[in-house]
Scaffold this motif. Sequence first.
Motif: not given
Length: 122
Positions: A8, A17, A19, A21, A65-66, A68, A77-79, A81
């Motif tokens: 990713g 942004s 994301r 994985s 960052f998020t 999940s 995952y690391l989203q 933004n």
Amino acid sequence: QVQLVESGGGLVPAGGSLRLSCAASGRTFTMGWFRQAPGKEREFVATIRWSDGVTYYADSVKGRFTISRNNAKNTVYLQMNSLKPEDTAVYYCAAKYGGLIGITDAKEYPNWGQGTQVTVSS
């Protein structure tokens, strides 16, 4: 030993942004993301506990960052933004067997992925 495979990464303009994985071959207690910029030490980004999804973030990414997880897919995952040029680094997925959250020392994580490059242009 758990195998970790990141994907990713890429090139994105500032404010954009991405994301990331991380697919794991097995289950550990805690997964984390670290990053390393050229000439700098590996830096903690975020961590998540598989069992209950509790998370912990570095101050530099909090609110942007998020982290999940998808238990069925054994994937974290690391989203990311509102990316900034200073977020440019190789991002690594890591795993450890203890459930204690908030561990930011890379030496506490015995399993690592190969890394994926994230470049944020100004």
